[in-house]
Design a protein around this motif. Structure first.
Motif, PDB file in Angstrom:
ATOM      1  N   VAL A 175       0.842  -1.126   0.044  1.00 46.42           N
ATOM      2  CA  VAL A 175       0.006   0.105  -0.008  1.00 46.42           C
ATOM      3  C   VAL A 175       0.832   1.071   0.060  1.00 46.42           C
ATOM      4  O   VAL A 175       0.789   2.189  -0.718  1.00 46.42           O
ATOM      5  CB  VAL A 175      -0.890  -0.096   1.353  1.00 46.42           C
ATOM      6  CG1 VAL A 175      -1.649   1.343   1.539  1.00 46.42           C
ATOM      7  CG2 VAL A 175      -1.794  -1.136   1.312  1.00 46.42           C
ATOM      8  N   GLN A 228      -6.603   3.922  -4.784  1.00 52.63           N
ATOM      9  CA  GLN A 228      -5.646   2.861  -4.755  1.00 52.63           C
ATOM     10  C   GLN A 228      -5.354   2.022  -3.748  1.00 52.63           C
ATOM     11  O   GLN A 228      -5.432   0.853  -3.461  1.00 52.63           O
ATOM     12  CB  GLN A 228      -4.114   3.535  -5.144  1.00 52.63           C
ATOM     13  CG  GLN A 228      -4.292   4.261  -6.532  1.00 52.63           C
ATOM     14  CD  GLN A 228      -2.938   4.874  -6.733  1.00 52.63           C
ATOM     15  OE1 GLN A 228      -2.537   5.531  -5.880  1.00 52.63           O
ATOM     16  NE2 GLN A 228      -2.358   4.593  -8.205  1.00 52.63           N
ATOM     17  N   THR A 229      -5.568   2.896  -2.421  1.00 58.49           N
ATOM     18  CA  THR A 229      -5.453   2.235  -1.079  1.00 58.49           C
ATOM     19  C   THR A 229      -6.788   0.903  -1.090  1.00 58.49           C
ATOM     20  O   THR A 229      -6.471  -0.248  -0.682  1.00 58.49           O
ATOM     21  CB  THR A 229      -5.710   3.017   0.114  1.00 58.49           C
ATOM     22  OG1 THR A 229      -4.771   4.054  -0.302  1.00 58.49           O
ATOM     23  CG2 THR A 229      -5.763   2.368   1.250  1.00 58.49           C
ATOM     24  N   SER A 230      -8.045   1.480  -1.424  1.00 59.53           N
ATOM     25  CA  SER A 230      -9.067   0.372  -1.532  1.00 59.53           C
ATOM     26  C   SER A 230      -8.859  -0.828  -2.328  1.00 59.53           C
ATOM     27  O   SER A 230      -9.096  -1.915  -1.997  1.00 59.53           O
ATOM     28  CB  SER A 230     -10.181   1.172  -1.994  1.00 59.53           C
ATOM     29  OG  SER A 230     -10.628   2.320  -1.151  1.00 59.53           O
ATOM     30  N   VAL A 232      -5.927  -2.234  -3.377  1.00 58.36           N
ATOM     31  CA  VAL A 232      -4.789  -3.060  -2.629  1.00 58.36           C
ATOM     32  C   VAL A 232      -5.313  -3.882  -1.673  1.00 58.36           C
ATOM     33  O   VAL A 232      -5.242  -4.830  -1.323  1.00 58.36           O
ATOM     34  CB  VAL A 232      -3.627  -2.071  -2.391  1.00 58.36           C
ATOM     35  CG1 VAL A 232      -2.537  -3.134  -1.809  1.00 58.36           C
ATOM     36  CG2 VAL A 232      -3.080  -1.570  -3.471  1.00 58.36           C
ATOM     37  N   LEU A 233      -6.197  -2.965  -0.777  1.00 61.58           N
ATOM     38  CA  LEU A 233      -6.845  -3.728   0.389  1.00 61.58           C
ATOM     39  C   LEU A 233      -7.799  -4.930   0.000  1.00 61.58           C
ATOM     40  O   LEU A 233      -7.762  -6.052   0.617  1.00 61.58           O
ATOM     41  CB  LEU A 233      -7.486  -2.657   1.351  1.00 61.58           C
ATOM     42  CG  LEU A 233      -6.488  -1.984   2.089  1.00 61.58           C
ATOM     43  CD1 LEU A 233      -7.327  -0.795   2.834  1.00 61.58           C
ATOM     44  CD2 LEU A 233      -5.623  -2.510   2.994  1.00 61.58           C
ATOM     45  N   TYR A 252      -7.511   3.925   6.672  1.00 68.43           N
ATOM     46  CA  TYR A 252      -7.791   5.097   5.865  1.00 68.43           C
ATOM     47  C   TYR A 252      -7.054   6.367   6.245  1.00 68.43           C
ATOM     48  O   TYR A 252      -6.686   7.146   5.657  1.00 68.43           O
ATOM     49  CB  TYR A 252      -9.149   5.366   5.469  1.00 68.43           C
ATOM     50  CG  TYR A 252      -9.381   4.104   4.269  1.00 68.43           C
ATOM     51  CD1 TYR A 252      -9.201   4.652   2.883  1.00 68.43           C
ATOM     52  CD2 TYR A 252     -10.344   2.975   4.482  1.00 68.43           C
ATOM     53  CE1 TYR A 252      -9.508   3.796   1.990  1.00 68.43           C
ATOM     54  CE2 TYR A 252     -10.826   2.109   3.636  1.00 68.43           C
ATOM     55  CZ  TYR A 252     -10.341   2.469   2.411  1.00 68.43           C
ATOM     56  OH  TYR A 252     -10.632   1.642   1.407  1.00 68.43           O
ATOM     57  N   SER A 255      -3.435   5.788   5.654  1.00 68.72           N
ATOM     58  CA  SER A 255      -2.992   6.097   4.347  1.00 68.72           C
ATOM     59  C   SER A 255      -3.353   7.695   3.786  1.00 68.72           C
ATOM     60  O   SER A 255      -2.503   8.177   2.958  1.00 68.72           O
ATOM     61  CB  SER A 255      -4.140   5.193   3.592  1.00 68.72           C
ATOM     62  OG  SER A 255      -3.859   3.895   3.756  1.00 68.72           O
ATOM     63  N   ILE A 323       0.968   1.053   9.089  1.00 64.97           N
ATOM     64  CA  ILE A 323      -0.234   0.080   8.376  1.00 64.97           C
ATOM     65  C   ILE A 323       0.231  -1.314   8.953  1.00 64.97           C
ATOM     66  O   ILE A 323      -0.837  -1.936   9.194  1.00 64.97           O
ATOM     67  CB  ILE A 323       0.122   0.233   7.037  1.00 64.97           C
ATOM     68  CG1 ILE A 323      -0.625  -0.359   6.360  1.00 64.97           C
ATOM     69  CG2 ILE A 323       1.654  -0.433   6.706  1.00 64.97           C
ATOM     70  CD1 ILE A 323      -2.306   0.163   6.235  1.00 64.97           C
TER      71      ILE A 323
END
Length: 363
Positions: A175, A228-230, A232-233, A252, A255, A323
């Motif tokens: 991430v 992008q974070t969502s 990858v998660l 979040y 992030s 993280i």
């Protein structure tokens, strides 16, 4: 082919290269940077892992056993605890990587040949976990009247990743790596692109202030970073069964701090670069140390002190602690407050510098 014309072109190219300071720095600096990073800063043999000890036996034998483990050089006392539960709390907060618990009946266990010392290890980092196993194999002095013996008097308990699955350790770090690579690059070329396309000439004639222009360029990319974070998660949980033990809101929030830090750094680069190519070169100078020194690829505790000081200046280093602490250890933002404050300070400093260095003129 005319050799004279060919020679003239070569001389022209060398002179142009001499005037291009960024490219010249890449040519000379990149080999030196990689040599220093891989030869000096990267060390897979972990030493001086932060640890805490709870000695509930308080006997001469238990103290000698603890001293034997400290003499191995693998661990180093960094915190104090009064109970095994406090060791677990310190592991969750990321303040230690190894906790050593000596039970009250240490002497009886040792005489019976049973496991007499428990080593708790932060399994969210597989390299640290392997170092703890090495610590458990360290020989301890036994009493003269010792007869029965197990294979190993030290037991290792791995928290957060007992199966030692690599994706559990890698996916949370990805991430940060993806956000660092994309966010810095996107904004590093932002101002330069406006100049090359002629849009900056139109913007400077408007009443938009420097601060409004900078923040206005950051916010759209911040939304892209959260997307992008969502992604990858979702893929990490769905494909690799990576747990999210902490709160999703905390994930979040952490992030968002990294996204804003990288965007601010990218804007600062954008104010200094003369072309999009230069902006990408300068981004690479930031990206390579971030990958190698943040703890994503190589253990942070294995680096020498000067390399750790440099790593503390990189936002990805603090995000890795955030993280992994939230997703794997179930910590929250208050448990990891120092790293959260470090990212917030980085955002303020970088954004302030970018605004001050940007001028609404073309020269």
């Amino acid at each position: 082919m005319n050799l004279r014309r060919l020679w003239a072109i070569m001389i022209k190219e060398l002179r142009q290269l001499r005037r291009d300071c960024v490219t010249l720095a890449m040519i000379m600096g990149m080999p030196v940077l990689q040599l220093m990073l891989f030869g000096y800063a990267i060390n897979l043999n972990l030493r001086h892992l932060p640890a805490a000890v709870v000695d509930q036996a308080q006997t001469s034998g238990s103290r000698a056993a603890v001293q034997d483990l400290l003499a191995s050089g693998v661990i180093e006392l960094r915190a104090s605890a009064q109970s095994p539960q406090q060791l677990i709390d310190l592991l969750r907060q990321g303040r230690i990587s190894v906790g050593i618990a000596v039970p009250p009946d240490f002497e009886r266990r040792r005489m019976d040949g049973r496991e007499s010392i428990q080593v708790m290890v932060d399994g969210s980092d597989n390299v640290v976990q392997a170092a703890a196993v090495q610590l458990a194999q360290y020989p301890l002095n036994q009493p003269d009247n010792f007869h029965a013996q197990t294979e190993q008097p030290i037991s290792v308990v791995s928290f957060y990743n007992p199966e030692r699955r690599s994706p559990v350790n890698i996916v949370p770090g990805l991430v940060g790596v993806i956000l660092t690579m994309t966010m810095v690059l996107f904004t590093a070329v932002a101002i330069v692109r406006e100049t090359e396309r002629g849009n900056l000439e139109l913007l400077i004639t408007t009443p938009v202030s420097r601060t409004e222009l900078m923040i206005g360029k950051v916010l759209p990319y911040a939304a892209i970073g959260l997307v992008q974070t969502s992604v990858v998660l979702l893929l990490g949980v769905w494909l690799f069964r990576v747990p999210i033990r902490g709160g999703l809101w905390d994930v979040y929030m952490a992030s968002s701090l990294l996204i804003l830090a990288n965007l601010s750094l990218g804007l600062l680069i954008s104010t200094r670069a003369k072309s999009q190519f230069q902006a990408m070169q300068m981004t690479f100078f930031v990206f390579l140390p971030s990958i190698l020194l943040s703890g994503f690829m190589f253990p942070f505790d294995g680096m020498p002190r000067p390399a750790q000081w440099i790593a503390e200046l990189l936002p990805l280093t603090h995000f890795m602690r955030l993280i992994r602490g939230i997703m794997l250890r179930g910590a929250d933002m208050t448990d990891l407050l120092p790293d959260s404050l470090a990212l917030a300070a980085f955002i303020v400093i970088m954004l302030t510098l970018a605004i001050r260095l940007f001028h609404k003129r073309l020269d």
